[in-house]
Design a protein around this motif. Structure first.
Motif, PDB file in Angstrom:
ATOM      1  N   THR A 198      -1.973  -5.332 -11.256  1.00 55.85           N
ATOM      2  CA  THR A 198      -1.724  -4.433 -12.379  1.00 55.85           C
ATOM      3  C   THR A 198      -2.275  -3.044 -12.084  1.00 55.85           C
ATOM      4  OG1 THR A 198      -2.032  -6.334 -13.849  1.00 55.85           O
ATOM      5  CG2 THR A 198      -1.968  -4.158 -14.874  1.00 55.85           C
ATOM      6  N   THR A 199      -3.496  -3.004 -11.558  1.00 56.51           N
ATOM      7  CA  THR A 199      -4.170  -1.735 -11.271  1.00 56.51           C
ATOM      8  C   THR A 199      -3.967  -1.301  -9.829  1.00 56.51           C
ATOM      9  OG1 THR A 199      -5.883  -2.389 -12.848  1.00 56.51           O
ATOM     10  CG2 THR A 199      -6.368  -0.522 -11.428  1.00 56.51           C
ATOM     11  N   ASN A 200      -4.223  -2.232  -8.909  1.00 49.60           N
ATOM     12  CA  ASN A 200      -4.118  -1.931  -7.486  1.00 49.60           C
ATOM     13  C   ASN A 200      -3.341  -3.028  -6.772  1.00 49.60           C
ATOM     14  OD1 ASN A 200      -5.991   0.435  -7.424  1.00 49.60           O
ATOM     15  ND2 ASN A 200      -7.488  -1.105  -8.066  1.00 49.60           N
ATOM     16  N   SER A 201      -2.739  -2.670  -5.666  1.00 49.18           N
ATOM     17  CA  SER A 201      -2.077  -3.638  -4.800  1.00 49.18           C
ATOM     18  C   SER A 201      -2.753  -3.609  -3.437  1.00 49.18           C
ATOM     19  CB  SER A 201      -0.587  -3.323  -4.673  1.00 49.18           C
ATOM     20  OG  SER A 201       0.067  -3.486  -5.920  1.00 49.18           O
ATOM     21  N   CYS A 202      -2.553  -4.673  -2.673  1.00 52.49           N
ATOM     22  CA  CYS A 202      -3.242  -4.804  -1.399  1.00 52.49           C
ATOM     23  C   CYS A 202      -2.379  -5.652  -0.469  1.00 52.49           C
ATOM     24  CB  CYS A 202      -4.604  -5.461  -1.629  1.00 52.49           C
ATOM     25  SG  CYS A 202      -5.711  -5.453  -0.205  1.00 52.49           S
ATOM     26  N   VAL A 203      -2.322  -5.262   0.803  1.00 55.79           N
ATOM     27  CA  VAL A 203      -1.531  -5.986   1.801  1.00 55.79           C
ATOM     28  C   VAL A 203      -2.465  -6.521   2.879  1.00 55.79           C
ATOM     29  CG1 VAL A 203       0.366  -5.858   3.459  1.00 55.79           C
ATOM     30  CG2 VAL A 203       0.434  -4.477   1.373  1.00 55.79           C
ATOM     31  N   ALA A 204      -2.262  -7.787   3.263  1.00 56.50           N
ATOM     32  CA  ALA A 204      -3.097  -8.396   4.295  1.00 56.50           C
ATOM     33  C   ALA A 204      -2.235  -9.214   5.238  1.00 56.50           C
ATOM     34  CB  ALA A 204      -4.179  -9.272   3.663  1.00 56.50           C
TER      35      ALA A 204
ATOM     36  N   LEU B  37      -4.544  -4.398   5.610  1.00 54.52           N
ATOM     37  CA  LEU B  37      -3.851  -3.253   6.204  1.00 54.52           C
ATOM     38  C   LEU B  37      -4.158  -1.993   5.399  1.00 54.52           C
ATOM     39  CD1 LEU B  37      -0.361  -4.785   7.086  1.00 54.52           C
ATOM     40  CD2 LEU B  37      -2.390  -4.567   8.524  1.00 54.52           C
ATOM     41  N   GLU B  38      -4.848  -1.065   6.027  1.00 53.15           N
ATOM     42  CA  GLU B  38      -5.204   0.180   5.343  1.00 53.15           C
ATOM     43  C   GLU B  38      -3.958   1.004   5.064  1.00 53.15           C
ATOM     44  OE1 GLU B  38      -8.129   2.397   7.404  1.00 53.15           O
ATOM     45  OE2 GLU B  38      -9.726   0.934   7.074  1.00 53.15           O
ATOM     46  N   TYR B  39      -3.943   1.627   3.898  1.00 52.50           N
ATOM     47  CA  TYR B  39      -2.826   2.486   3.516  1.00 52.50           C
ATOM     48  C   TYR B  39      -2.910   3.791   4.309  1.00 52.50           C
ATOM     49  CZ  TYR B  39       0.706   4.377   0.301  1.00 52.50           C
ATOM     50  OH  TYR B  39       1.860   4.896  -0.240  1.00 52.50           O
ATOM     51  N   LYS B  40      -1.804   4.523   4.341  1.00 51.10           N
ATOM     52  CA  LYS B  40      -1.750   5.756   5.147  1.00 51.10           C
ATOM     53  C   LYS B  40      -2.780   6.800   4.706  1.00 51.10           C
ATOM     54  CE  LYS B  40       2.356   6.911   2.454  1.00 51.10           C
ATOM     55  NZ  LYS B  40       3.835   7.023   2.542  1.00 51.10           N
ATOM     56  N   SER B  41      -3.225   6.702   3.432  1.00 47.43           N
ATOM     57  CA  SER B  41      -4.243   7.633   2.938  1.00 47.43           C
ATOM     58  C   SER B  41      -5.646   7.189   3.336  1.00 47.43           C
ATOM     59  CB  SER B  41      -4.165   7.749   1.415  1.00 47.43           C
ATOM     60  OG  SER B  41      -4.393   6.486   0.812  1.00 47.43           O
TER      61      SER B  41
ATOM     62  N   ARG C  20      -8.036   0.854   1.463  1.00 49.45           N
ATOM     63  CA  ARG C  20      -7.675  -0.545   1.713  1.00 49.45           C
ATOM     64  C   ARG C  20      -6.906  -1.143   0.537  1.00 49.45           C
ATOM     65  NH1 ARG C  20     -10.743  -3.145   5.726  1.00 49.45           N
ATOM     66  NH2 ARG C  20     -11.001  -5.045   4.489  1.00 49.45           N
ATOM     67  N   ILE C  21      -7.059  -0.541  -0.630  1.00 49.48           N
ATOM     68  CA  ILE C  21      -6.254  -0.949  -1.788  1.00 49.48           C
ATOM     69  C   ILE C  21      -5.438   0.261  -2.248  1.00 49.48           C
ATOM     70  CG2 ILE C  21      -7.773  -2.817  -2.571  1.00 49.48           C
ATOM     71  CD1 ILE C  21      -8.939  -0.895  -4.613  1.00 49.48           C
ATOM     72  N   ILE C  22      -4.269  -0.021  -2.803  1.00 47.75           N
ATOM     73  CA  ILE C  22      -3.339   1.035  -3.195  1.00 47.75           C
ATOM     74  C   ILE C  22      -3.141   0.975  -4.700  1.00 47.75           C
ATOM     75  CG2 ILE C  22      -1.020   1.987  -2.849  1.00 47.75           C
ATOM     76  CD1 ILE C  22      -2.068  -0.681  -0.494  1.00 47.75           C
ATOM     77  N   PRO C  23      -3.454   2.021  -5.441  1.00 53.43           N
ATOM     78  CA  PRO C  23      -3.181   2.011  -6.880  1.00 53.43           C
ATOM     79  C   PRO C  23      -1.707   1.689  -7.150  1.00 53.43           C
ATOM     80  CG  PRO C  23      -4.560   3.891  -6.334  1.00 53.43           C
ATOM     81  CD  PRO C  23      -4.146   3.276  -5.027  1.00 53.43           C
ATOM     82  N   SER C  24      -1.472   0.779  -8.074  1.00 51.67           N
ATOM     83  CA  SER C  24      -0.091   0.406  -8.437  1.00 51.67           C
ATOM     84  C   SER C  24       0.451   1.474  -9.377  1.00 51.67           C
ATOM     85  CB  SER C  24      -0.075  -0.977  -9.091  1.00 51.67           C
ATOM     86  OG  SER C  24      -0.596  -1.946  -8.217  1.00 51.67           O
ATOM     87  N   PHE C  25       0.676   2.633  -8.797  1.00 54.03           N
ATOM     88  CA  PHE C  25       1.000   3.835  -9.560  1.00 54.03           C
ATOM     89  C   PHE C  25       2.211   4.510  -8.945  1.00 54.03           C
ATOM     90  CE2 PHE C  25      -2.159   5.198 -12.712  1.00 54.03           C
ATOM     91  CZ  PHE C  25      -1.463   6.222 -13.354  1.00 54.03           C
ATOM     92  N   ILE C  26       3.160   4.911  -9.776  1.00 51.58           N
ATOM     93  CA  ILE C  26       4.332   5.645  -9.304  1.00 51.58           C
ATOM     94  C   ILE C  26       4.440   6.924 -10.127  1.00 51.58           C
ATOM     95  CG2 ILE C  26       6.819   5.591  -8.885  1.00 51.58           C
ATOM     96  CD1 ILE C  26       6.681   2.536  -9.038  1.00 51.58           C
TER      97      ILE C  26
END
Length: 616
Positions: free
Chosen positions: A12-18, A28-32, A35-41
């Motif tokens: 809901t708040t953040n997404s994460c890929v492993a 997997l670290e995001y390009k920024s 390690r976690i990516i806000p689920s924000f568009i």
């Protein structure tokens, strides 16, 4: 070599890929760099779409175009009370389409753009797929995605559809607390039977799961949860506090301005996080209130704990119900595992530890990541790639509440019982009630009460063009099945021919709160004596209805309705009268049985009526 399979925690708040690859588990670290990516568009007015941390920051300035908490919208109807409650805090616009589904709208290039929650999910998943492929340097098509244990079938199907639209093939939807347990058990060398409880409080949802490990098998014994309880609700407590401070002290209502709502939410979320490490946080508001260029609102940890006390206790109530439902004692739980970002809150840790008598809690170093890691482990187990060879743990989920059919007299037939291991499938054979009918309908319910009206209606399956037959002489088999992704389907098949009807049932917990669902389990235990009385009442009611149907059918078949007009009319009327009689009218049911028999028995015997029911 086989395709790589990744794990995604779609939060809901953040997404994460492993991914688990070459015997290593890796986020997997995001390009920024996060390690976690806000689920924000954030849909910028010029048409550019930004996702993640940058989108979250930009949304402070473009609140109507910054979309978040899609997870609370997906798979729900617009008029759902739980969805409506969330809308109070959204600065962006959500409206209903012609099917009463929620649609998010915003402005881009001067035009109004509308997106469904599923489409927003797809945009987010496409971004996760794109950056994953950049990171790994190869195409990734297969995935395991985590969902709350209490996601309904519509929410699960929307997740599957969004992933497919994003270019993924979903090998499994894995329940979030199960994923966390998988991460924990993977590193533990435990040979004897071991029980653990997972307490998973994320940004938008809360889950509890009790698991039992025997060697390489991990069984999910019991689950409970609330899909509308999480860190965002704690943010809302602080937000309401700030709203009230601004109204009382400065005569200013920030809810009238979507820009202010978004800015304040961002600050309140930050204050909540600060209070996990400090005893007080200062919320600074610049240039928002007329004649007050700078306002500082101090919030102490004790004040926050007081205003969020009801939410904290709700999680403990759900935990308590889950433990009672499992029939395990507190002392039999060897390990309490915390996951989800909101478990960093000291009061949460204190309450959970106190519940178990001061027990030390197992806290993941990064509670935001353990669910994604569990998804990656499950992904490796399902992968055919030699790079993802892994020692397999067998995870088995269970059905949280019994599911079954109604029967004559409103009696619940418990077809798939609570605690059944997934995948689960069970059948029940029904005979026709009325003579020569050409369709057959059965209601599908969820709950633990014998009186089906006290359970929750999930749907109705109807099979048409069935073979006409006398009362009780035609059989239709109804089958319920729940797959590993928690999707419930119903199937009806007439035994004498290949007449089959299938239905995907809306196995939803969204129409009422999860606390109410858990209360149904307690209600079943508390009303055990009443249910036993109801069963005796139903036997008499069923007999009365079947007796009346058999008599009217026989009189019609032998063309005796005019000869025995009084008897025919009485039985026809009594059949429908009996159908609506309740348990407190048992005496009347027995009186009607006696009246029917006095009026009909001689004719039944002399005319040798067939298909008469056996006496109770």
């Amino acid at each position: 070599m086989g395709d790589l399979v990744i794990g995604i925690d779609l939060g809901t708040t953040n997404s994460c890929v492993a991914i688990f690859m070459n015997k290593k588990l890796k986020i997997l670290e995001y390009k920024s760099g996060g390690r976690i990516i806000p689920s924000f568009i954030c849909f910028q007015p010029d048409g550019i779409v930004v996702i993640g941390e940058h989108a979250k920051n930009m949304a402070v300035h473009e609140p109507k175009n910054g979309i978040y908490e899609m997870k609370r919208l997906v798979g729900r109807k617009f008029d759902d009370p739980l969805l409506q409650k969330s809308l109070e805090y959204f600065p962006f616009t959500v409206s209903a389409d012609f099917l009463n589904n929620p649609v998010v709208s915003f402005k881009q290039k001067g035009a109004t753009v509308r997106k469904t929650p599923k489409e927003l999910y797809t945009i987010l998943l496409k971004e996760l797929k794109h950056y994953t492929e950049e990171k790994l340097g190869e195409t990734v098509k297969k995935v395991v995605i985590t969902v709350p244990a209490y996601f309904n079938v519509t929410q699960r199907e929307a997740t599957l559809a969004a992933a497919e639209d994003a270019g993924f093939t979903v090998l499994k939807l894995l329940n979030e607390p199960t994923a966390a347990a998988l991460t924990y058990y993977y590193d533990q060398d435990i040979e004897e039977t071991h029980r653990s409880l997972v307490y998973d409080l994320g940004g938008g949802t809360f889950d509890v799961a009790i698991l039992e490990k025997r060697f390489d098998n991990v069984d999910v014994v019991c689950v409970a949860g609330d899909t509308q309880l999480g860190g965002h609700d704690l943010d809302n407590c602080i937000l309401e506090y700030v709203y009230q401070q601004l109204r009382d002290k400065y005569d200013y209502d920030p809810q009238c301005d979507s820009d202010d709502k978004r800015r304040l939410r961002h600050k309140c979320e930050k204050a909540k996080k600060e209070l996990s490490d400090a005893n007080e946080a200062v919320i600074t508001i610049n240039g928002m209130v007329p004649n007050h260029p700078k306002i500082k609102i101090t919030l102490k940890r004790k004040e926050f704990e007081s205003m969020a006390d009801e939410l904290f206790k709700r999680t403990i109530d759900i935990l308590d119900n889950c433990l009672k439902d499992s029939k395990f004692s507190k002392s039999s739980i060897q390990e309490v595992i915390l996951c989800g970002g909101s478990t960093r809150i000291p009061k949460i840790q204190e309450l959970v530890s106190d519940y178990f008598g001061g027990k030390q809690l197992n806290k993941f170093p990064n509670p935001d990541e353990c669910v994604a890691e569990g998804a990656a482990l499950q992904a490796a187990m399902l992968s055919t790639s030699k790079r993802q060879t892994i020692e397999e743990l067998k995870m088995v989920d269970v059905v949280p509440l019994s599911i079954g059919f109604d029967s004559l007299g409103d009696k619940m037939i418990f077809t798939i019982k609570r605690g059944s291991k997934l995948p689960a499938s069970a059948s029940h054979t029904y005979v026709n009630l009325d003579g020569n009918d050409t369709s057959f309908s059965i209601g599908i319910y969820e709950g633990e009460r014998l009186d089906v009206k006290k359970n929750r209606h999930l749907g109705t399956i109807t099979i048409n063009n069935v073979t006409p037959a006398p009362p009780g002489q035609r059989e239709v088999m109804f089958t319920l099945a729940i797959d590993l992704n928690g999707i419930l389907t119903a199937k009806a098949k007439e035994k004498l021919c290949d007449n089959v009807k299938e239905l995907k049932v809306e196995y939803t917990r969204g129409s009422i709160s999860d606390r109410e669902i858990k209360n149904s389990i307690l209600a079943a235990a508390e009303n055990k004596i009443n249910d036993e009385k109801f069963e005796q009442f139903v036997k008499h009611k069923q007999y009365l209805i079947k007796y009346c149907i058999a008599v009217t059918y026989a009189l019609e078949e032998q063309e005796l309705t005019d000869v025995y007009e009084e008897m025919y009319n009485f039985c026809k009327e009594t059949r429908w009268t009996a159908d609506v009689l309740e348990m407190d009218e048992e005496i009347r049911v027995k009186e009607l049985i006696q009246k029917c028999k006095r009026l009909c028995d001689k004719v039944v015997q002399s005319r040798q009526f067939q298909f008469m029911p056996q006496e109770v």
